[in-house]
Design an enzyme around this catalytic site. Structure first.
Site, PDB file in Angstrom:
ATOM      1  N   CYS A 100      22.941  -5.977 -49.188  1.00 16.42           N
ATOM      2  CA  CYS A 100      22.900  -7.368 -49.392  1.00 16.42           C
ATOM      3  C   CYS A 100      23.949  -7.649 -50.340  1.00 16.42           C
ATOM      4  O   CYS A 100      24.846  -8.616 -50.119  1.00 16.42           O
ATOM      5  CB  CYS A 100      21.454  -7.928 -49.831  1.00 16.42           C
ATOM      6  SG  CYS A 100      21.496  -9.489 -49.941  1.00 16.42           S
ATOM      7  N   CYS A 117      12.916  -8.966 -50.392  1.00 14.99           N
ATOM      8  CA  CYS A 117      12.767 -10.085 -50.108  1.00 14.99           C
ATOM      9  C   CYS A 117      11.995 -10.447 -48.704  1.00 14.99           C
ATOM     10  O   CYS A 117      11.173 -11.272 -48.620  1.00 14.99           O
ATOM     11  CB  CYS A 117      14.080 -11.099 -50.386  1.00 14.99           C
ATOM     12  SG  CYS A 117      15.230 -10.602 -49.166  1.00 14.99           S
TER      13      CYS A 117
END
Length: 381
Positions: free
Chosen positions: A120, A217
Site C-alpha cells: 500500500c 484495514c
C-alpha cells in the site's frame, strides 16, 4: 559566494517562508497524521489535507481501528476544520483493490504470507498519492509515519525512528530515492507516542485520545481466510496435513488457513511432540508439519530489491549489514550477496525460525540507524 539576501531554509528544507511552502499531508484520520497536519499548519505552512478512501466493505467500513474507513474520513475532515486548512477525500478503491488486495489474496493462495501494508505504501500512498500531491503543486508530502529522513553526503537518507517501539522502517523499505526526496516525516524524531498525544492535546484535536489502528484495514477482526474466500470463491480446498516424514496426520479445510511457523489450531491434537507448519504445498493441497528445528533458516533468497545505499548494489560482492525478516523481530547480522540489481542471497549469521515467502527482508546499518532498503523473500533454504 553567498548573497546577503539569500532566503533562509525553513524546517522542511526549502529556501522560502512556510507560507510559501505547500505541503500535502496524507491524513488517515488517526492521531499521528492529524498531529502532523496541525503542527505544520501551526508553523504557518500552506497545508492541504488528503485522505484516501481505500476500502468500503461492510464490516470493514464500520470497523473500529480500520485505516481510512468511514469514521476515519470524518475524523480527518473534522481536524482540518478545527485547524483551518482544506481537506480532500480521494476515491482510491479501484487502485487499492488492483494494487494491494488482489495480490494479497493471490499470495495467500500461493502459500505465501504477504505484507499488504508495504504494498500500500509502495503502490498507493507513495506512488499515486505522491503524484497527486505534485498535481496540487505541493513542494512536499508529509505523513505520520514513525521514521526519519536525514540529509547525508549524497542526499536524503532513510533512518529508523527515534522511538524503537514505534519504528515503521520495516514497512517503508521500498521507498525510492526519488520519493524520499519529496517526502517528510515530522514525527520520526519524537521520543514516544505519548509525545504525539501530548501534541494532539495541546492543539485541542478531537482525535487526541483515538486508539491506534489495528490489523490490516480490509481484514475485519484479523480473519484473513474469510476475506480471501470472498475474493476468491473456492479457494479453501480441503487437503491433508502431512508430517515431514511422510505420515498423514489429518485433514484441513484449506491451505489459506495456515501460515509458516503456526503451531496452534492445527487440528492434530493428541501427539507427543509439538508440531509446527514448516511448508505449504499448494499444488498438492498439503500442509506440511514438523518439529521446531525444521523452521530454522540461514539462507534467504530475496528479490524485487529496492536499494538505498550510496554505491550501486552490485558494486560489491558482499554487503555486511543487519536484516529484519519480520517486523516484530530485531535485526540480525547477515551477509548480502547481490545476484543482480534487484536480487540477492542473504546469509544470516545465526538461523532464524519461521521465515516465510511473501515477507520482507529489510537491510539496516549494523552500527547505526540507516535503512539500506530491502526486498521480498520468495523462499527459504
Amino acid at each position: 559566494m553567498a548573497l546577503d539576501n539569500e532566503a533562509p531554509v525553513n524546517s522542511l528544507g526549502f529556501a522560502k517562508s512556510p507560507a510559501e511552502t505547500r505541503v500535502v499531508v496524507a491524513m488517515s484520520g488517526g492521531v499521528d497524521s492529524s498531529v502532523v497536519a496541525a503542527y505544520l499548519a501551526d508553523q504557518g505552512y500552506d497545508v492541504v489535507g488528503v485522505t484516501l478512501q481505500l476500502y468500503d466493505h461492510g464490516a470493514a467500513l464500520a470497523k473500529k481501528g480500520a485505516c481510512c474507513a468511514g469514521i476515519d474520513i470524518h475524523d480527518a475532515r473534522r481536524v482540518a476544520e478545527e485547524r483551518g486548512f482544506p481537506h480532500y477525500v480521494l476515491d482510491y478503491e479501484n487502485i487499492f483493490k488492483d494494487a494491494v488486495i488482489d495480490e494479497f489474496a493471490d499470495s495467500y493462495l500461493a502459500g505465501a504470507t504477504p505484507v499488504p501494508c508495504i504494498r500500500c505504501n509502495e503502490r498507493v500512498k507513495f506512488k499515486d498519492l505522491l503524484e497527486t500531491a505534485k498535481d496540487l503543486e505541493a513542494d512536499c508530502m508529509a505523513t505520520g509515519h514513525y521514521i526519519q529522513r536525514k540529509m547525508g553526503e549524497h542526499g536524503p537518507e532513510l533512518h529508523s525512528a527515534e522511538d524503537a517501539n514505534r519504528d515503521q522502517s520495516y514497512f517503508l523499505f521500498s521507498t525510492t530515492p526519488e520519493q524520499l526526496d519529496f517526502l517528510r516525516f515530522p514525527l520520526g524524531h519524537l521520543p514516544s507516542k505519548d509525545a504525539t498525544r501530548e501534541m494532539a492535546a495541546q492543539y485541542g484535536l478531537s482525535v487526541a485520545d483515538k486508539p491506534d489502528s489495528q490489523d490490516i484495514c480490509f481484514v475485519p477482526n484479523g480473519d484473513y481466510a474469510s476475506v480471501i474466500q470472498k475474493l476468491r470463491p473456492g479457494a479453501a480446498e480441503p487437503g491433508q496435513i502431512v508430517h515431514a516424514d511422510g505420515r498423514v496426520l489429518g485433514e484441513h479445510n484449506g491451505v489459506i488457513h495456515y501460515t509458516i511457523g503456526q503451531r496452534r489450531g492445527l487440528g492434530i491434537g493428541g501427539l507427543s511432540e509439538p508440531l509446527y507448519v514448516v511448508k505449504l504445498d499448494v499444488d498438492q493441497k498439503q500442509v506440511i508439519v514438523g518439529p521446531k528445528e525444521m523452521l530454522a533458516t540461514r539462507r534467504v533468497p530475496v528479490r524485487e530489491i529496492n536499494w538505498l545505499g550510496d554505491a550501486p548494489f552490485t558494486s560489491r560482492d558482499e554487503w555486511h549489514l543487519s536484516v529484519k525478516v519480520r517486523s516484530t523481530r530485531p535485526p540480525r547480522d547477515a551477509i548480502i550477496r547481490p545476484i543482480s540489481e534487484t536480487e540477492a542471497e542473504v546469509e544470516l549469521f545465526s538461523a532464524e525460525e519461521g521465515i516465510s515467502p511473501g515477507q520482507a527482508c529489510v537491510f539496516y546499518d549494523p552500527n547505526g540507524s540507516r535503512i539500506y532498503g530491502g526486498g521480498w523473500i520468495w523462499k527459504g533454504q
